[in-house]
Each structure stands twice: as structure tokens, then as C-alpha cells.
Design a protein around this motif. Structure first.
Motif, PDB file in Angstrom:
ATOM      1  N   SER A 192       6.915  42.713  47.105  1.00 35.43           N
ATOM      2  CA  SER A 192       8.303  42.736  46.626  1.00 35.43           C
ATOM      3  C   SER A 192       8.950  41.383  46.882  1.00 35.43           C
ATOM      4  N   VAL A 193      10.092  41.166  46.236  1.00 34.00           N
ATOM      5  CA  VAL A 193      10.859  39.944  46.469  1.00 34.00           C
ATOM      6  C   VAL A 193      11.323  39.877  47.921  1.00 34.00           C
ATOM      7  N   ASN A 194      11.823  40.984  48.446  1.00 29.30           N
ATOM      8  CA  ASN A 194      12.316  40.976  49.824  1.00 29.30           C
ATOM      9  C   ASN A 194      11.210  40.668  50.819  1.00 29.30           C
ATOM     10  N   TYR A 195      10.043  41.210  50.579  1.00 24.98           N
ATOM     11  CA  TYR A 195       8.933  40.962  51.500  1.00 24.98           C
ATOM     12  C   TYR A 195       8.566  39.482  51.506  1.00 24.98           C
ATOM     13  N   VAL A 196       8.508  38.872  50.316  1.00 23.91           N
ATOM     14  CA  VAL A 196       8.165  37.456  50.222  1.00 23.91           C
ATOM     15  C   VAL A 196       9.285  36.591  50.798  1.00 23.91           C
ATOM     16  N   SER A 197      10.528  36.964  50.547  1.00 26.05           N
ATOM     17  CA  SER A 197      11.637  36.179  51.094  1.00 26.05           C
ATOM     18  C   SER A 197      11.611  36.184  52.620  1.00 26.05           C
ATOM     19  N   CYS A 210      12.664  40.438  39.206  1.00 24.72           N
ATOM     20  CA  CYS A 210      11.471  39.599  39.361  1.00 24.72           C
ATOM     21  C   CYS A 210      10.295  40.338  39.973  1.00 24.72           C
ATOM     22  N   HIS A 211       9.099  39.964  39.525  1.00 21.69           N
ATOM     23  CA  HIS A 211       7.860  40.228  40.240  1.00 21.69           C
ATOM     24  C   HIS A 211       7.449  38.912  40.899  1.00 21.69           C
ATOM     25  N   VAL A 212       6.726  39.019  42.007  1.00 20.97           N
ATOM     26  CA  VAL A 212       6.319  37.821  42.724  1.00 20.97           C
ATOM     27  C   VAL A 212       4.796  37.757  42.802  1.00 20.97           C
ATOM     28  N   TYR A 213       4.272  36.583  42.446  1.00 15.68           N
ATOM     29  CA  TYR A 213       2.838  36.318  42.539  1.00 15.68           C
ATOM     30  C   TYR A 213       2.640  35.115  43.445  1.00 15.68           C
TER      31      TYR A 213
END
Length: 240
Positions: free
Chosen positions: A126-131, A166-169
């Protein structure tokens, strides 16, 4: 991919070049429209010959996933999007093409990623996890300097790409393919924030480098050199 100029991102990029004790951080945020140019069209044709552009291609498991997050929890965090299967670490060939084209646009002419394989990429939970991963990585190295920058950084990112959609890669190459595989690199990351509705990718790439091998042009404290008052910081902060 068409590079989209953004003066706020340029200021953030300057502020992400920071020396702190024994290491320095060099980061870049770049926005791209998913619009094919000459080289992009040739790459797309090559990938299309390998299969249907909407066909799923398997990616590696998320690189930022901690042991406390199970594959089942990861799968549950993915939304069911057209062309993508929430039960697998996968994306469409067309999405993979966008990721590779973004790398080529960002690192050209020094590197060519046209032969990159799907297992060099991951779809993150998720975006939050990556942030949180980014905040932890930069905060651990830069401390208060990053704390002063992080709110503006995520607000500016949200303005450009709309994080909710957004999706995050991520790109996780082997040593031979890594543009940051030079001596003295302590760690690095390459994240793609992909908004399908906007047909846009925001690429966030960063490395921590040993100061003993570092470029002498790095600012002592670049955050103080920018007048952030000119930015619109009244938007709600989406990412904690």
C-alpha cells in the motif's frame, strides 16, 4: 514516457541532497506521463511480441514486506483492478512496460533497462506502508533534517499524483543491473507511484552514500536554502 516539469518537485529534490555525518542522501522525485515516445513505442512492440499487453506477468514478493505481514494480509490489501490479480504478485505487461520506460527515462543515457525482467519488480502492499518505509529509512539517517522536510514532501507528492488512487511498485535489481551498485552505496530504493486514472507515474529514487566517496557538490544543509513559504501546504496530509 513524457517528463512533467514541476518546480515544487525540483525544490524537494534539491532538499533531498543532504550530507549528514559519515553519509549523504541523494534523492529524486520525477513525474512522468504514460505517453509513448519513439523509444517507448519500440519497447512496447517488443513486450507485445512476448504476449498480450493485458496478460499478467508475475513479480517478486514485496521488498518492503516485514515478517510480521503475511502474504495473506498483503493480498487482502490489494484492490481488484482491471488487468491485475489481487491474489498474486503480478501486474499486466503494459504496467511492466510503463515501469521499465520510467527507469529508462530517469537514468538515460547512462543505463538501459529495456531487458529488465518482471522478477526485478515488486508490487508493494500500500501507499501507507511504503511511505512508512521511506520515512523510516530517511529519518534514521537524517533525523531532524528529514522531520523538517517530510510533511512538505508528502503534501507535494499528493498534489502531483493523488496518493489515494495510486498503486506502488518497486525496482529491486541484482548488483550488475543496479544503477546504485557503485562502491560506497549503503542502501537505495526505487518506488513508482502509479495512478492509472491520471495515466501518470511519480518515480521516487534515493540512495545513501558513504561521505568519504561522495561528490563535493553536496550542500551542507540544503533544507535551509529554500523558501518553503511559497508552497501550498494547506492540503491535508494523507500519509502520516
Amino acid at each position: 514516457m513524457k517528463f512533467l516539469e514541476n518546480s515544487k518537485l525540483e525544490a524537494i529534490n534539491s532538499a533531498l541532497t543532504i550530507e549528514n555525518g559519515d553519509c549523504c542522501v541523494i534523492g529524486r522525485l520525477e513525474s512522468y506521463s504514460c505517453k509513448m515516445a519513439g523509444d517507448d513505442k519500440r519497447l512496447f512492440k517488443t513486450l507485445s511480441h512476448e504476449g498480450d499487453p493485458n496478460e499478467l506477468t508475475v513479480l517478486s514478493p514485496p521488498q518492503t514486506m516485514m515478517s510480521s505481514i503475511s502474504p495473506a494480509a498483503y493480498s487482502a490489501s490489494l484492490s481488484a483492478d482491471e488487468g491485475e490479480n489481487p491474489l498474486n504478485y503480478a501486474c499486466s505487461r503494459k504496467t511492466l512496460y510503463y515501469l521499465i520506460s520510467t527507469l529508462n527515462a530517469s537514468f538515460r543515457p547512462d543505463y538501459d533497462f529495456s531487458n529488465a525482467k518482471s522478477d526485478e519488480f515488486s508490487r508493494e502492499p500500500s501507499v501507507n506502508y511504503v511511505s512508512n518505509f521511506i520515512n523510516s529509512s530517511l529519518g534514521a539517517v537524517l533525523g531532524e533534517r528529514y522531520n523538517r522536510l517530510s510533511s512538505l514532501l508528502w503534501t507535494t507528492i499528493n498534489e502531483e499524483i493523488n496518493l489515494d488512487d495510486c498503486h506502488v511498485y518497486s525496482y529491486n535489481p541484482d548488483l550488475d543491473s543496479d544503477p546504485y551498485g557503485d562502491e560506497g552505496c549503503l542502501w537505495s530504493f526505487n518506488f513508482f507511484l502509479y495512478n492509472r486514472r491520471m495515466k501518470r507515474i511519480l518515480f521516487f529514487t534515493c540512495k545513501a552514500q558513504s561521505s568519504s566517496l561522495d561528490d563535493k557538490s553536496i550542500h551542507e544543509d540544503p533544507i535551509d536554502e529554500f523558501e518553503f513559504e511559497s508552497f501550498n501546504t494547506n492540503l491535508p496530509l494523507i500519509v502520516p
